[in-house]
Design a protein around this motif. Structure first.
Motif: not given
Length: 206
Positions: A42-45, A49-54
């Motif tokens: 699930g996509l969140t903010l 605004f952070s490096s979680v997508w890495l």
């Protein structure tokens, strides 16, 4: 779109920045939802605004960031419309993103995040400046009829009235020159006896 005067207008500048920033986040969110969403629960903010997508998106997140940079560059070019201002607005948009990310999830510490943000900034600045420069050069005629030499006026012989004997009338300058020459010839003839008078005097003397 937002083309205005060169005077400093804070409201106008804030409206430009807000518009570009909205395009930046809307595009980034939409691309994350399309490309990274299938790999994440699930996509969140945090993805914005952070490096979680890495850790989740990988190359899909990279493509999302690059696509966002291209769309943002186009928006900067059409909203700012000045090549010399593209660098300032591109930097402002990414600086606001850095501040927002630091406020939401703490100061970013991963070099991958900084590399992606720096690359996005360079693409946005260079591409938007190139688009603006191309549009500005389009308004300057570089060839064609604007730089063709004007055809010279065709000179034609003049008749007694100062008009061209041919199809096209002579220019005013040529008519004036012809009139001056004619007056000079008339003045030189004043005081000279005519040919008929000279021959009559010669016969009487004989």
């Amino acid at each position: 779109m937002f083309y205005g005067t060169s005077q400093f207008d804070p409201v106008y500048i804030v409206a430009q920045i807000a518009s570009i920033q909205a395009v930046f986040y809307i595009t980034l969110g939409a691309l994350f939802w399309l490309l990274v969403g299938p790999y994440a629960g699930g996509l969140t903010l945090s993805y914005l605004f952070s490096s979680v997508w890495l850790q989740v998106g990988g190359w899909m997140a990279l493509l999302s960031s690059l696509g966002t940079a291209v769309v943002t560059a186009v928006s900067v070019a059409f909203i700012v419309e000045r090549a010399k201002k593209c660098l300032d607005f591109s930097f402002t948009v990414h600086f606001i993103h850095i501040v927002a990310s630091a406020s939401y999830a703490g100061f970013p510490r991963r070099w991958e995040w900084w590399g992606m943000t720096g690359g996005s900034f360079l693409i946005t600045a260079l591409l938007s400046e190139a688009i603006c420069a191309r549009r500005e050069l389009r308004d300057i005629p570089l060839g064609g009829s604007a730089h063709r030499r004007a055809p010279q006026a065709e000179l034609t012989p003049l008749n007694a009235s100062g008009q061209a004997a041919g199809r096209f009338p002579a220019s005013k300058g040529m008519a004036a020159i012809n009139s001056v020459v004619e007056r000079a010839v008339n003045k030189s003839d004043v005081g000279r006896p005519s040919t008929s008078t000279s021959s009559k005097l010669a016969n009487e003397q004989v």
